[in-house]
Design an enzyme around this catalytic site. Sequence first.
Site, PDB file in Angstrom:
ATOM      1  N   ASN A  94      -3.963  -1.922   6.528  1.00 35.40           N
ATOM      2  CA  ASN A  94      -3.927  -0.613   5.858  1.00 35.40           C
ATOM      3  C   ASN A  94      -3.007   0.367   6.592  1.00 35.40           C
ATOM      4  OD1 ASN A  94      -5.346   0.036   8.144  1.00 35.40           O
ATOM      5  ND2 ASN A  94      -7.199   0.722   7.115  1.00 35.40           N
ATOM      6  N   GLU A 136      -7.234   5.150  11.523  1.00 40.63           N
ATOM      7  CA  GLU A 136      -7.289   4.769  10.116  1.00 40.63           C
ATOM      8  C   GLU A 136      -6.512   5.772   9.258  1.00 40.63           C
ATOM      9  OE1 GLU A 136      -8.277   1.938   9.504  1.00 40.63           O
ATOM     10  OE2 GLU A 136     -10.322   1.459  10.088  1.00 40.63           O
TER      11      GLU A 136
END
Length: 248
Positions: A136, A143
């Site tokens: 991702n 993140e």
Amino acid sequence: MNIIITKDYQELSEKACELIEQQVSKKPDSVLGLATGGSPLGTYQEMIKGFSSRGVNYEKVRTLNLDEYIGLDKNDSQSYHFFMKSHLFDYINVNADNTYIPNGKAPDLDTECELYEKLIEDIGPPDLQLLGVGQNGHIGFNEPGTSFESETHIIDLEESTRQANARFFDSLEDVPKQAVTMGIRSILKSKRIVVIASGERKAEAIRQMLKEEPNENMPASALKHHKHVTLIVDEKAYKKAGHGEETQ
Ligand code: GLP
């Protein structure tokens, strides 16, 4: 960004090792920023070979790792402490006292984050930071959505990250839900960054990193703000990312 395309993972690992060895031979007391996950395993294998057969000397090197799972003891076989020992530190002559990894079991994790950032300032920043990329686009454990201004902090892991990393654990339930990670600003403090990406599952992250404007939904795109980044990518990841010869 300087891009090196390799025919496969083995060549990628040899290239990454070569850059690390050049750094260490130029400056024997280099600070190396190190990473975990599947991507650097081959690089570490090559470094071990370099130590035993080419006499590369890590005696004065200091290392700073990017991240650690919260809740895992240093001796836990799934911890990044254990990973680094069992895949690299035990097989080269780095001094264990000169290897630093955040403590995911610190009694006060906020203080741990502050101390780790101070450590980066005190002994670092890394002369060379080795970096993998999550599917991702995460770097370290930053993140999507993490501020580009972030320093070492606690992060909630995305479900997709936990699933991707479940292959290292007995089951998905065993994968911790949080980690301590260097922030994006901390990573960008490094003097040089070497990013390694291999295989088709990394293609979309690489495509976005190379083609899209830096944005916080794609942590790896922050690397465009850094002056000295080398991306080492194998053909599978690079072609699928839409570069070179097209694949479907
Ligand atoms: C983990 C690590 C990252 C690493 C990423 C990619 O989440 N915290 O530093 O880059 O995984 O992992 P892999 O190399 O196994 O694909």
